[in-house]
Design a protein around this motif. Structure first.
Motif, short mmCIF file in Angstrom:
data_model
loop_
_atom_site.label_atom_id
_atom_site.label_comp_id
_atom_site.label_asym_id
_atom_site.label_seq_id
_atom_site.Cartn_x
_atom_site.Cartn_y
_atom_site.Cartn_z
N MET A 1 0.57 49.20 -34.14
CA MET A 1 1.79 48.42 -34.31
C MET A 1 1.93 48.01 -35.76
N ASN A 2 3.14 48.11 -36.28
CA ASN A 2 3.41 47.73 -37.67
C ASN A 2 3.82 46.26 -37.79
N LEU A 3 3.94 45.59 -36.65
CA LEU A 3 4.34 44.19 -36.61
C LEU A 3 3.68 43.56 -35.40
N ILE A 4 3.12 42.37 -35.58
CA ILE A 4 2.65 41.59 -34.44
C ILE A 4 3.85 40.78 -33.97
N LEU A 5 4.45 41.19 -32.86
CA LEU A 5 5.65 40.53 -32.36
C LEU A 5 5.25 39.38 -31.45
N LEU A 6 5.69 38.19 -31.80
CA LEU A 6 5.33 36.98 -31.08
C LEU A 6 6.46 36.57 -30.15
N ALA A 7 6.13 36.42 -28.88
CA ALA A 7 7.10 35.91 -27.91
C ALA A 7 7.20 34.40 -28.06
N GLN A 8 8.25 33.84 -27.48
CA GLN A 8 8.41 32.39 -27.57
C GLN A 8 7.24 31.66 -26.92
N ASP A 9 6.65 32.25 -25.89
CA ASP A 9 5.50 31.63 -25.23
C ASP A 9 4.27 31.60 -26.13
N ASP A 10 4.25 32.42 -27.18
CA ASP A 10 3.11 32.44 -28.10
C ASP A 10 3.18 31.32 -29.13
N ILE A 11 4.35 30.71 -29.30
CA ILE A 11 4.53 29.70 -30.34
C ILE A 11 3.96 28.36 -29.86
N VAL A 12 2.98 27.85 -30.60
CA VAL A 12 2.34 26.58 -30.25
C VAL A 12 3.03 25.42 -30.97
N THR A 13 3.22 25.56 -32.28
CA THR A 13 3.94 24.59 -33.09
C THR A 13 4.80 25.37 -34.07
N SER A 14 5.50 24.68 -34.94
CA SER A 14 6.35 25.35 -35.93
C SER A 14 5.54 26.14 -36.95
N THR A 15 4.23 25.90 -37.00
CA THR A 15 3.39 26.60 -37.98
C THR A 15 2.25 27.39 -37.35
N ARG A 16 2.13 27.37 -36.01
CA ARG A 16 1.00 28.03 -35.36
C ARG A 16 1.49 28.85 -34.17
N ALA A 17 0.84 30.02 -34.00
CA ALA A 17 1.10 30.86 -32.83
C ALA A 17 -0.23 31.34 -32.26
N ARG A 18 -0.25 31.61 -30.96
CA ARG A 18 -1.47 32.01 -30.29
C ARG A 18 -1.17 33.22 -29.41
N VAL A 19 -1.95 34.29 -29.57
CA VAL A 19 -1.80 35.52 -28.80
C VAL A 19 -2.97 35.63 -27.83
N ARG A 20 -2.66 35.88 -26.55
CA ARG A 20 -3.73 35.95 -25.55
C ARG A 20 -3.70 37.22 -24.71
N ASP A 21 -2.67 38.03 -24.82
CA ASP A 21 -2.62 39.19 -23.93
C ASP A 21 -3.56 40.29 -24.41
N PRO A 22 -4.18 41.03 -23.49
CA PRO A 22 -5.20 42.03 -23.85
C PRO A 22 -4.70 43.14 -24.76
N ARG A 23 -3.44 43.58 -24.58
CA ARG A 23 -2.96 44.71 -25.40
C ARG A 23 -2.97 44.38 -26.88
N ARG A 24 -2.39 43.25 -27.25
CA ARG A 24 -2.34 42.91 -28.67
C ARG A 24 -3.73 42.54 -29.21
N LEU A 25 -4.53 41.88 -28.41
CA LEU A 25 -5.88 41.54 -28.86
C LEU A 25 -6.71 42.80 -29.11
N THR A 26 -6.60 43.76 -28.20
CA THR A 26 -7.33 45.01 -28.38
C THR A 26 -6.85 45.73 -29.63
N HIS A 27 -5.54 45.73 -29.86
CA HIS A 27 -5.01 46.39 -31.05
C HIS A 27 -5.50 45.70 -32.32
N LEU A 28 -5.52 44.40 -32.32
CA LEU A 28 -6.01 43.67 -33.49
C LEU A 28 -7.46 44.02 -33.80
N ARG A 29 -8.28 44.09 -32.77
CA ARG A 29 -9.70 44.35 -32.99
C ARG A 29 -9.98 45.82 -33.31
#
Length: 237
Positions: A1-29
């Protein structure tokens, strides 16, 4: 992926986001081989994109700093794509290709040569369609989610919906044997109609031309649906 696309559910605060789904985590690693402190391309679904720092990465989640996302996504194509429902194995690729190229409105249409069984495919599940849209956006570094509609009746679509779609737009019917070659580099808002394998039947072609569409072709070669989608969009825009 050329972009980590963050869903609204991933947004924790205006400055922080959290990704938990296996597909994106596996791609990151495994693909990015990401580590804390890496600066990555991030985007918020239907929002801004930019560069953000990977603050933490575990087997369960990745956390990002999104305070510097300040770029607008790429401009969309000025086209509403109407696509006769392809066979399931082609549908996924067609959606991803169209999304990567900037299509934001897509209608999947029934026609005589579309097998009725295609409408029962799991690929039409909204969650599956959303997955393919996300893959297309990630590929193109885009964040604006397209809308996908279905039209299971050809006659109601061509008699009721199509005339409304064509108001203020140029209707382009891509079909083998049409008299005019596909134009290049148009600036008009357009509705592009592409048929199934084997093309539209003669009656369907006549009805779309009567509604105000122009018939265009890509030459003598007969292309697969996903190839035709890409070739037509690239040539037109």
């Amino acid at each position: 992926m050329n972009l980590i696309l963050l869903a609204q559910d991933d947004i924790v605060t205006s400055t922080r986001a959290r990704v938990r789904d296996p597909r994106r985590l596996t791609h990151l690693r495994q693909v990015h081989r990401a580590k804390c402190g890496d600066i990555m391309t991030l985007g918020i679904e239907n929002g801004l994109l930019g560069r953000g720092e990977l603050l933490s990465l575990t087997d369960e989640e990745a956390c990002f700093d999104i305070s510097a996302l300040d770029q607008a996504p790429p401009a969309p194509l000025p086209v509403h794509l109407v696509l006769a429902l392809p066979r399931p194995r082609m549908l996924a690729r067609s959606i991803e290709h169209a999304t990567s190229l900037g299509v934001k409105r897509l209608t999947l249409l029934h026609s005589r040569r579309v097998e009725k069984s295609y409408w029962q495919s799991p690929e039409l599940d909204p969650a599956k369609i959303h997955q393919h849209l996300v893959l297309g956006l990630e590929q193109a570094r885009d964040t604006m989610m397209p809308t996908v509609e279905t039209a299971k009746g050809f006659r109601p679509f061509v008699e009721d919906d199509l005339p409304e779609l064509l108001k203020g737009r140029r209707g382009l019917l891509a079909h083998p044997g049409m008299p005019v070659a596909c134009p290049r580099g148009i600036d008009d808002e357009a509705v592009l109609l592409i048929g199934p394998e084997g093309g539209f039947i003669d009656w369907e072609v006549e009805k779309m031309l009567e509604a105000g569409c122009e018939g265009i072709h890509l030459g003598e070669r007969i292309l697969r649906v996903e190839t035709a989608v890409t070739a037509l969009l690239a040539r037109l825009f």
